[in-house]
Write a protein that holds these residues in place. Structure first.
Motif, PDB file in Angstrom:
ATOM      1  N   ARG A  17     -20.621 -19.610  15.058  1.00 51.68           N
ATOM      2  CA  ARG A  17     -21.374 -18.526  14.973  1.00 51.68           C
ATOM      3  C   ARG A  17     -20.783 -17.914  13.448  1.00 51.68           C
TER       4      ARG A  17
ATOM      5  N   GLU B  87     -22.543 -20.099  11.110  1.00 48.01           N
ATOM      6  CA  GLU B  87     -23.712 -19.667  10.679  1.00 48.01           C
ATOM      7  C   GLU B  87     -23.923 -18.367  10.077  1.00 48.01           C
ATOM      8  N   ARG B  88     -23.132 -17.440  10.083  1.00 48.95           N
ATOM      9  CA  ARG B  88     -23.201 -16.210   9.428  1.00 48.95           C
ATOM     10  C   ARG B  88     -22.912 -16.677   7.790  1.00 48.95           C
TER      11      ARG B  88
ATOM     12  N   ASP C  99     -27.775 -22.592  20.258  1.00 42.43           N
ATOM     13  CA  ASP C  99     -26.961 -21.544  20.487  1.00 42.43           C
ATOM     14  C   ASP C  99     -27.270 -20.634  21.776  1.00 42.43           C
TER      15      ASP C  99
ATOM     16  N   ARG D 277     -17.760 -21.893  20.165  1.00 40.68           N
ATOM     17  CA  ARG D 277     -18.926 -20.931  19.890  1.00 40.68           C
ATOM     18  C   ARG D 277     -18.739 -19.831  18.899  1.00 40.68           C
ATOM     19  N   GLU D 278     -17.548 -19.434  18.810  1.00 45.92           N
ATOM     20  CA  GLU D 278     -17.302 -18.117  17.834  1.00 45.92           C
ATOM     21  C   GLU D 278     -17.376 -18.776  16.762  1.00 45.92           C
TER      22      GLU D 278
END
Length: 192
Positions: A130, A133-134, A191, A126-127
């Motif tokens: 993300r 995504e950033r 998410d 998940r990290e």
């Protein structure tokens, strides 16, 4: 002529961004390729001179200052890059996942160990999702290669979502930990 994947990365980055030093190549690799294809820094210092020997790059050394070495793409280098890009076949994907290897032998350990591993893996995936995504949100629309980078990051996000969903299913399994469980797409694909 057989070239390594890192050699194609060097050719591609120089084709996209113009002449570069090995140090500049390292910086570009870190911002674009590393999440999906890690390349040792030393390789980025070895590949350009080798590619110059093969006639795919030319080398220019600064006359003063730090005497940095800049590498330029040659027409032969452009052809090699185009041949690689146009080939419809690619080698089988290499996938070496230490957690997946441990999963192969999880039945030999304590069931609680698998649950802890699954929770850790779900969190890590998940990290990473993300972070991708950033990176994708921070892309500048006018930068060269933005479309390719956006596609690459989108694939990475989907990959991390799938891994996170799988490990979350393992971590939350109420049934017998020795029974295989199937990940369900439900809200894992969104998410949280």
């Amino acid at each position: 002529m057989e070239l390594s994947m890192s050699a194609y990365v060097v050719l591609g980055l120089i084709a996209r961004h113009g002449p570069m030093t090995p140090y500049e190549l390292k910086a570009r690799v870190e911002e674009t390729i590393v999440p999906f294809w890690p390349i040792p820094h030393a390789q980025l210092y070895r590949d350009p001179p080798r590619l110059a020997e093969l006639g795919l790059l030319t080398e220019e050394t600064e006359e003063g200052g730090r005497r940095r070495r800049f590498f330029h793409l040659t027409p032969a280098g452009e052809r090699a890059l185009q041949d690689w890009l146009s080939a419809p076949e690619v080698p089988q994907a290499e996938f070496r996942d230490p957690a997946q290897l441990r999963l192969a032998f999880a039945d030999l350990g304590d069931p609680g160990d698998l649950v802890r591993l699954a929770r850790t893996q779900a969190r890590q995936h998940r990290e990473l999702m993300r972070a991708y995504e950033r990176r994708r949100a921070a892309l500048e629309p006018d930068d060269t290669g933005t479309v390719s980078r956006e596609r690459m990051l989108s694939l990475g996000i989907l990959h991390e979502q799938a891994h996170a969903a799988f490990w979350e299913t393992i971590a939350s399994a109420d049934e017998d930990p020795d029974e295989p469980s199937e990940p369900t797409p439900k809200d894992h694909w969104q998410d949280n």
